[in-house]
Design a protein around this motif. Structure first.
Motif, short mmCIF file in Angstrom:
data_model
loop_
_atom_site.label_atom_id
_atom_site.label_comp_id
_atom_site.label_asym_id
_atom_site.label_seq_id
_atom_site.Cartn_x
_atom_site.Cartn_y
_atom_site.Cartn_z
N UNK A 18 36.75 35.12 49.74
CA UNK A 18 36.22 36.39 50.28
C UNK A 18 36.59 37.56 49.38
N UNK A 19 37.81 37.52 48.88
CA UNK A 19 38.28 38.60 48.01
C UNK A 19 37.46 38.68 46.72
N UNK A 20 37.21 37.52 46.12
CA UNK A 20 36.46 37.52 44.85
C UNK A 20 35.02 37.99 45.08
N UNK A 21 34.44 37.58 46.21
CA UNK A 21 33.07 38.05 46.53
C UNK A 21 33.05 39.56 46.70
N UNK A 22 34.08 40.07 47.38
CA UNK A 22 34.15 41.52 47.60
C UNK A 22 34.24 42.26 46.26
N UNK A 23 35.09 41.78 45.37
CA UNK A 23 35.25 42.47 44.08
C UNK A 23 33.93 42.43 43.30
N UNK A 24 33.26 41.28 43.30
CA UNK A 24 31.98 41.20 42.59
C UNK A 24 30.96 42.17 43.17
N UNK A 25 30.93 42.27 44.49
CA UNK A 25 29.98 43.18 45.14
C UNK A 25 30.32 44.63 44.77
N UNK A 26 31.59 44.96 44.74
CA UNK A 26 32.00 46.33 44.39
C UNK A 26 31.62 46.66 42.95
N UNK A 27 31.85 45.70 42.05
CA UNK A 27 31.56 45.96 40.63
C UNK A 27 30.07 46.21 40.42
N UNK A 53 41.09 39.48 35.94
CA UNK A 53 40.07 38.92 35.04
C UNK A 53 38.68 39.45 35.42
N UNK A 54 38.41 39.56 36.71
CA UNK A 54 37.08 40.04 37.14
C UNK A 54 36.82 41.49 36.73
N UNK A 55 37.84 42.35 36.82
CA UNK A 55 37.60 43.77 36.54
C UNK A 55 37.77 44.12 35.05
N UNK A 56 38.16 43.13 34.27
CA UNK A 56 38.33 43.36 32.82
C UNK A 56 37.01 43.91 32.24
N UNK A 57 37.12 44.95 31.44
CA UNK A 57 35.89 45.52 30.87
C UNK A 57 35.31 46.63 31.75
N UNK A 58 35.76 46.71 33.00
CA UNK A 58 35.34 47.82 33.87
C UNK A 58 36.47 48.84 33.83
N UNK A 59 36.38 49.75 32.87
CA UNK A 59 37.55 50.55 32.53
C UNK A 59 38.04 51.47 33.64
N UNK A 60 37.23 51.77 34.64
CA UNK A 60 37.69 52.67 35.69
C UNK A 60 38.34 51.92 36.84
N UNK A 61 38.38 50.60 36.71
CA UNK A 61 39.03 49.79 37.74
C UNK A 61 40.45 49.42 37.30
N UNK A 62 41.37 49.44 38.25
CA UNK A 62 42.73 49.01 37.93
C UNK A 62 43.31 48.28 39.15
N UNK A 63 44.34 47.53 38.91
CA UNK A 63 44.95 46.74 39.98
C UNK A 63 46.29 47.30 40.39
N UNK A 64 46.62 47.06 41.65
CA UNK A 64 47.96 47.41 42.14
C UNK A 64 48.51 46.23 42.92
N UNK A 65 49.82 46.02 42.79
CA UNK A 65 50.51 45.11 43.70
C UNK A 65 50.83 45.91 44.96
N UNK A 66 51.09 45.21 46.05
CA UNK A 66 51.38 45.91 47.31
C UNK A 66 52.86 46.18 47.51
N UNK A 67 53.68 45.63 46.62
CA UNK A 67 55.13 45.75 46.76
C UNK A 67 55.78 45.14 45.53
#
Ligand code: PGA
Length: 255
Positions: A18-27, A53-67
């Motif tokens: 579900x998470x990967x589908x959501x990221x693809x839809x957002x991108x 890996x999915x957001x690589x190349x989408x320069x305005x996207x970044x990741x955060x850990x929750x803790x």
């Protein structure tokens, strides 16, 4: 100019698929994001590498850990260190979310240590603060939040603070459907900026991005983002829907 940030906080939701589908839809839906806007996805630890890996190349996207853990390393089964996140090039980490303060009994001293672990590893902390309902009802929210900043965030020096983001999340608004009004949000964000200015100076405070969190959705985003001291949002429930979160991102980009 301050960064404008739409940050998703998935918390403990969504399967991997579900998470990967959501990221693809957002991108696909948010191609128009550009400076000074950023989208940050705070996803569960096991998903970080795949989302990265999915957001690589989408320069305005970044990741955060929750803790992350407050110590550097050692015999702490099940924990994740800032150094581990850094070794995976994770740029941001949430620190001090009210759910962790409450359910994991995180103390203000531990939060100060976590902030230090992050900046030592060049991870930008997103420091969460916010008052419970009883404090708001007594009208003591300004003192309460100023104390949260002083007890944890102010362990950072001015250079380190310039790497940080603050998220104001009144506890009574998180997951309740009850959002702070734009007047309440603006008043607190203005207060936070003033408290930071008193400690670090106007320049540092003026460059700090302060996000609002607590039942942000597509329908109230425009109003919140119109506030001069609201630089974006930390979004829980509504970040689990591609259409809701996309609408929030669009609203931020046009604000
Ligand atoms: P919510 O959560 O948007 O579901 O209220 C916000 C948060 O806890 O970060």
């Amino acid at each position: 100019m301050r960064k404008k940030i739409a940050a998703a906080n998935w918390k403990m939701n969504l399967t991997f698929q579900e998470g990967m589908e959501l990221v693809n839809a957002l991108l696909t839906a948010t191609k128009a994001v550009q400076e000074p806007c950023r989208v940050i996805l705070s996803v569960p630890f096991p998903y970080l590498s795949s989302v990265s890996a999915l957001v690589k190349g989408h320069q305005w996207y970044a990741l955060a850990a929750q803790n992350c853990h407050h110590l550097k390393s050692g015999a702490y089964t099940g924990e994740v260190s800032a150094a581990m996140l850094s070794s995976m090039q994770i740029p941001y980490c949430l620190i001090g979310h009210s759910e962790r303060r409450e359910y994991n009994a995180e103390t203000t001293t531990q939060l100060a240590e976590k902030l230090m672990r992050c900046v030592e590893e060049q991870i930008q902390p997103i420091f969460c603060c916010g008052e419970p309902l009883a404090i708001r009802d007594k009208g003591e929210q300004n003192e309460y939040v100023a104390r949260q900043l002083a007890e944890s965030l102010f362990v950072l020096d001015a250079d380190q603070l310039s790497q940080a983001v603050v998220a104001y999340e009144p506890i009574w608004a998180i997951g309740t459907g009850r959002t702070a009004t734009s007047e309440q949000a603006q008043a607190m964000h203005h207060h936070i900026r003033a408290v930071v200015a008193a400690q670090y100076g106007e320049k540092v405070a003026g460059q700090l991005s302060i996000l609002y969190g607590g039942s942000v959705k597509a329908s109230n985003a425009d109003e919140l983002f119109a506030c001069p001291d609201v630089d974006g949002a930390l979004v829980g429930g509504a970040s689990l829907s591609d259409t809701e979160f996309t609408a929030i991102v669009r609203s931020l980009c046009k604000a």
